[in-house]
Design a protein around this motif. Sequence first.
Motif, short mmCIF file in Angstrom:
data_model
loop_
_atom_site.label_atom_id
_atom_site.label_comp_id
_atom_site.label_asym_id
_atom_site.label_seq_id
_atom_site.Cartn_x
_atom_site.Cartn_y
_atom_site.Cartn_z
N GLU A 151 110.56 -19.03 31.15
CA GLU A 151 111.24 -20.32 30.76
C GLU A 151 112.49 -20.33 31.53
OE1 GLU A 151 112.13 -22.76 26.64
OE2 GLU A 151 112.73 -20.83 26.69
N ALA A 152 113.32 -19.62 31.55
CA ALA A 152 114.47 -19.71 32.44
C ALA A 152 114.21 -20.00 34.02
CB ALA A 152 115.36 -18.41 32.02
N PHE A 153 113.37 -19.45 34.44
CA PHE A 153 112.90 -19.77 35.74
C PHE A 153 112.38 -21.19 35.80
CE2 PHE A 153 109.40 -19.62 39.17
CZ PHE A 153 110.20 -19.61 40.26
N PHE A 154 111.51 -21.77 35.07
CA PHE A 154 111.25 -23.08 35.10
C PHE A 154 112.11 -23.98 35.11
CE2 PHE A 154 107.01 -22.16 32.87
CZ PHE A 154 106.39 -21.64 34.22
N ARG A 155 113.39 -23.71 34.13
CA ARG A 155 114.56 -24.44 33.90
C ARG A 155 115.47 -24.41 35.17
NH1 ARG A 155 116.33 -22.63 27.70
NH2 ARG A 155 114.99 -24.04 26.49
N TYR A 156 115.42 -23.31 35.56
CA TYR A 156 116.52 -23.09 36.92
C TYR A 156 116.05 -24.00 37.96
CZ TYR A 156 118.90 -21.02 40.59
OH TYR A 156 119.70 -20.69 41.61
N LEU A 157 114.79 -24.11 38.38
CA LEU A 157 114.14 -24.87 39.52
C LEU A 157 114.70 -26.30 39.35
CD1 LEU A 157 110.95 -23.47 40.20
CD2 LEU A 157 113.06 -23.00 41.70
N ILE A 158 114.45 -26.76 37.99
CA ILE A 158 114.63 -28.10 37.66
C ILE A 158 116.09 -28.62 37.64
CG2 ILE A 158 114.30 -29.94 35.95
CD1 ILE A 158 111.81 -28.56 35.07
N ASP A 159 116.94 -27.57 37.19
CA ASP A 159 118.11 -27.91 37.11
C ASP A 159 119.01 -27.87 38.25
OD1 ASP A 159 118.17 -27.98 34.34
OD2 ASP A 159 119.01 -26.04 34.00
N CYS A 160 118.49 -27.16 39.37
CA CYS A 160 119.06 -27.13 40.66
C CYS A 160 118.58 -28.58 41.15
CB CYS A 160 118.40 -25.94 41.56
SG CYS A 160 118.93 -24.35 41.16
N ALA A 161 117.50 -29.00 41.17
CA ALA A 161 116.97 -30.12 41.77
C ALA A 161 117.79 -31.47 40.98
CB ALA A 161 115.76 -30.44 41.39
N LYS A 162 118.18 -31.30 39.80
CA LYS A 162 119.03 -32.48 39.10
C LYS A 162 120.59 -32.41 39.73
CE LYS A 162 118.67 -32.75 35.02
NZ LYS A 162 118.35 -32.23 33.33
N ASP A 163 120.84 -31.36 40.41
CA ASP A 163 122.45 -31.42 40.92
C ASP A 163 122.45 -32.08 42.19
OD1 ASP A 163 124.78 -30.06 42.16
OD2 ASP A 163 124.72 -29.05 40.27
N PRO A 164 123.58 -32.88 42.17
CA PRO A 164 123.52 -33.67 43.54
C PRO A 164 123.86 -32.65 44.92
CG PRO A 164 125.73 -34.02 41.84
CD PRO A 164 124.49 -33.16 41.37
N ARG A 165 124.00 -31.61 44.52
CA ARG A 165 124.54 -30.62 45.70
C ARG A 165 123.09 -30.15 46.23
NH1 ARG A 165 127.35 -25.70 43.32
NH2 ARG A 165 126.09 -26.17 41.51
N PHE A 166 121.81 -30.57 45.64
CA PHE A 166 120.71 -30.48 46.25
C PHE A 166 120.35 -31.42 47.19
CE2 PHE A 166 116.64 -27.80 45.29
CZ PHE A 166 115.71 -28.53 46.18
N ASN A 167 121.03 -31.23 48.53
CA ASN A 167 120.61 -32.26 49.56
C ASN A 167 120.45 -31.37 50.79
OD1 ASN A 167 123.45 -32.06 50.75
ND2 ASN A 167 123.98 -32.65 48.91
#
Length: 331
Positions: A151-167
Amino acid sequence: MSMRSCRNWFRAIGVVIIVTVVVGGVIGYDRGFRERPQPDWVTADFETRFKYGSIGAEHDAGIPYWIFYVLPRVFPEKLTQDGKVLPGGYAALGVPWEQGQELPAGFSKKTIGFPRVANNCAVCHTTSYRESPDANPVFVIGGPAHTTNVEAFFRYLIDCAKDPRFNADILMAEINRVTDLDLIDQLLYRFFVIPITKKRLLEREQQFAWIYRPDFPDWGRGRDDAMNLTKYFMIGAPMDDTFGPTDMPSVWNLKKYVWDQGHRMNYAGDSSDAYSVIMDSALGLLGAAPANKQDFVGQVQWLHSYLSELPPPKYPFAIDQAKAAEGKTLF
């Protein structure tokens, strides 16, 4: 300029355009979509194939390898459990990671245009033990992944994508620190791979909305909610209030599950068909219909055959025979 010269000029321009389109199409296909087999070492033996072999999830659920590689460098603070930051990158999630391996067991790498990382069955079915507190872990395939926090892995990928630094600027700067992509891959990653990956991960947020619900407890290590994964990913059911994380099971010796002999799978005892359970679980990992149905069915058939005959491991420590004899009367 004569009419003949004009025709020759336009003909030359047309040839250049056609050649450019053809070359661009070939390069686009080769770098974006061409599927290459995994290296021979992955399929050299059944155990390695189970741990690192692709089941086809890279097509729709795969993460571009270099994005996957740099995420813990860019977003280390998002690897959390119980509100605490976990050091160590992906290893903090408790994944079974063998020394000398590029990826943990249960993580496959395959090139489809560009290298991509996805999961296979070993992510939930590789266990480990230590012979002493300071010893290296011994990994056993087919056992429950009791340390892995899926579950933490699933959340991690999504949380990273939601961050404006994911560019593209930030991720490419980090990627360039660890590898030298050629010009074509540089352009593909900057203008296509990174933006599309971000978009696809954000789309998953809706599918995974239930794992963010504050009224649902965390799964914890060694557990997953397979039925909700099936509902929301495979059949697109609307989110409801059902919740049922369970311990990940062992999957060795699957031939023992025979309905008329009383050996049934799942805690509910509602199935004895190991093949259908493997098929359902593998489809959940794909996150979409198989890109190649024939290849996917072949993978499921191989898994069913292999796990049906895979014996459980022998107990690795000394057995107190007197206590074992006493326990036999109970168990």
